[in-house]
Structure formats: C-alpha cells, structure tokens
Design an enzyme around this catalytic site. Structure first.
Site, short mmCIF file in Angstrom:
data_model
loop_
_atom_site.label_atom_id
_atom_site.label_comp_id
_atom_site.label_asym_id
_atom_site.label_seq_id
_atom_site.Cartn_x
_atom_site.Cartn_y
_atom_site.Cartn_z
CG ASP A 1 -2.28 -5.10 -3.97
OD1 ASP A 1 -1.43 -5.69 -3.26
OD2 ASP A 1 -2.30 -5.18 -5.21
CB SER A 2 -0.16 -1.78 1.19
OG SER A 2 -0.02 -2.78 2.18
N1 SPD Z 1 7.13 -8.72 1.45
C1 SPD Z 1 6.42 -8.28 0.31
C2 SPD Z 1 4.96 -8.21 0.53
C3 SPD Z 1 4.27 -7.51 -0.56
C4 SPD Z 1 2.81 -7.55 -0.43
N2 SPD Z 1 2.13 -6.74 -1.36
C5 SPD Z 1 2.53 -6.77 -2.68
C6 SPD Z 1 1.71 -5.86 -3.51
C7 SPD Z 1 1.73 -6.26 -4.92
N3 SPD Z 1 0.61 -5.76 -5.61
#
Ligand code: SPD
Length: 281
Positions: free
Chosen positions: A160-161
């Site tokens: 979860d990046s």
């Molecule tokens: N453009 C932003 C994308 C973010 C995706 N990941 C968010 C992580 C929240 N836990």
C-alpha cells in the site's frame, strides 16, 4: 479581487500539463518528516485528507474505496489468510479491512515514516482506529529491508504505497518483488497499487511485466477512486497458486463494506481494452 480568488486553494500537480485544485477550509498540520513533506488538510468536498509531498493519499470521503479494494480482493482470493503483511499503509485503512477476517492471526504493518502513523491517529481517527488492535503489529522500518529477511512467512502481502517517487520508489522495483515472492508462503498472494492506467501506463506495464517474470498468476483489476488522478485506479495481484478468475464466489465471505461486494469480485478483473492492451503487451 474577485471572491473566488480570495478563497484558499491547494494545487496538486499531476503531470506537466494537468493539476487538480482543492478548496481548503484549513491546513490542520504541516511538517517535514525525515522522509517527506506531510500535511493534514480539511477540504470542502472530501473532508480531511493526508498529503505526502503535495499528493493526496487518503481522504475521509473516499478512502474506503481504495482501502477495501486493495484488501478484500487478495484476502478473498486466499482461502485461509492467517498471516498478513502490509508494506506502507500508515493511515491504517487497509489494516482495518484486513482485521475484518476472522481467520487472521496477525497483521504486520511496516511503515517507514512514524509521523504518518502519529498524524493519522490524531487527525484521521475514523480511518486509523484499528492500529491498537491486539492482532495488529505496527513496525517502523523500511519495507525493503524488513522483507529481505523473511521467508515463507505470509499468506497475503499488501503493498500500500504512495506514488513511485521519494521513499516509495524501491517498492516498484524488481528486487523488492523478489523479496515479496520469497516472503510469501507456497500458496501466497500479493497485491500492489499500480497507479492510474490513464496517466501512468508505463508504471502499470512495468509492474505487470516484472511480476509476470516472478509469479505464475498475475491479474490486474480496477476501481474508481475519485480523489486519485483520472479516478481510474489499477491494482495488480500476483499469486503462487490461487487464481481469482477461478474462484467460486458463492463461498466468498461478505464483509461489512461500502464498495466491495462478493458480486464485484470477478467483475473488477474485466478490463477495458485500453488497460488490457497495457498489461498484455
Ligand atoms: N496519487 C496518489 C496515489 C496514492 C496511492 N496510495 C495511497 C496510500 C494510502 N494508504
């Protein structure tokens, strides 16, 4: 000066030619952490939001879509997920979804930036409120160095990046995915967020190719996340044994959710041609 110009707007840069503007009620907190610029803002239409390096990560209004979709699809693909690892996910939203599965014995959540966790606990309690759950093991560490030492340890790994800039870059590269492969048990399942197919087809294409070199089963699925650029968001699931397309949905659990249902479990893998072209090439 026109009234509109006197209002307080935050501009989120997406590409060299596209920006999103958010009207803010307030900036609740701002700091430079060891890793990134962090802010918590209160927006007019999406409630409170976490920003990292000027990019919206999660909002009170639509966080459930992303968090449910990154969690329930892999959790439902594995028949008995007991040990789960989240890399990133410092807002606690994915953790909250995973803890809805009674089979889960422990969730390790490895977040590089402890300030993300602290600020989400303070300002976004509706999202982060399960971080003190007895099955939640919160670890402050770099995801890549943590996972390098793990072998046959997890049933499900969720990456979860944030976007592949700053501290998250290495989470989109082959050495990291090799470590994920090694850290999964022999029938393990992993998922990562793989960006907008509309704006970042190269990222989705590269992630897919790399995972196809490593895993026998790789499937892309989509969800609509209004606060992310273009709204169309991709996730890539890679599996050693279980194929979501072969899953009998009548046996799937029906967790308490607002977006995910077991009836959409299969439908999210049906790709528009433009996305299928990216992941099939
Ligand atoms: N453009 C932003 C994308 C973010 C995706 N990941 C968010 C992580 C929240 N836990």
């Amino acid at each position: 000066m026109a009234l509109e110009e006197m209002q307080f707007w935050f501009t989120e840069r997406q590409t060299r030619g596209y920006r999103i503007q958010w009207r803010l009620k307030a900036i609740l907190h701002q700091e430079k952490t060891k890793f990134q610029e962090l802010a918590i803002v209160d927006t007019y239409d999406f409630g409170r939001a976490l920003l990292l390096d000027g990019v919206i990560q999660v909002t009170e209004k639509d966080h459930f879509i992303y968090n449910e979709m990154i969690s329930h699809i892999p959790m439902s693909t594995h028949p008995q997920p007991e040990y789960v690892l989240i890399i990133g996910g410092g807002d606690g939203g994915a953790l909250k979804e995973i803890l809805k599965y009674p089979s889960v014995k422990r969730v390790d959540m490895v977040e590089i930036d402890e300030r993300v966790i602290a600020n989400c606990q303070k300002y976004l309690p509706n999202i982060s409120d399960q971080m003190t759950h007895p099955k939640a093991n919160i670890i402050i560490d770099d995801g890549l160095s943590f996972i390098k030492n793990k072998k046959d340890a997890y049933d499900v790994i969720i990456v979860d990046s944030s976007d592949p800039v700053g501290p998250a870059i290495q989470l989109f590269e082959r050495p990291f995915y090799e470590s994920v492969l090694q850290a999964l048990k022999e029938d393990g399942v992993m998922v990562c967020q793989s960006e907008s197919p509309f704006f970042y087809e190269d990222i989705l294409g590269d992630v897919t190719k790399t995972l196809k070199h490593l895993f026998p089963i790789v499937r892309t699925y989509l969800a609509v996340v209004p606060t992310y650029p273009s709204g169309l968001w991709s996730f890539t699931l890679a599996s050693k044994k279980w194929d979501p397309l072969q899953k009998d949905i009548s046996i799937l659990p029906e967790p308490d959710t607002k977006y995910y249902t077991r009836n959409i479990y299969h439908s999210v893998f049906a790709l528009p041609r433009m996305v299928d072209d990216i992941v099939s090439s």
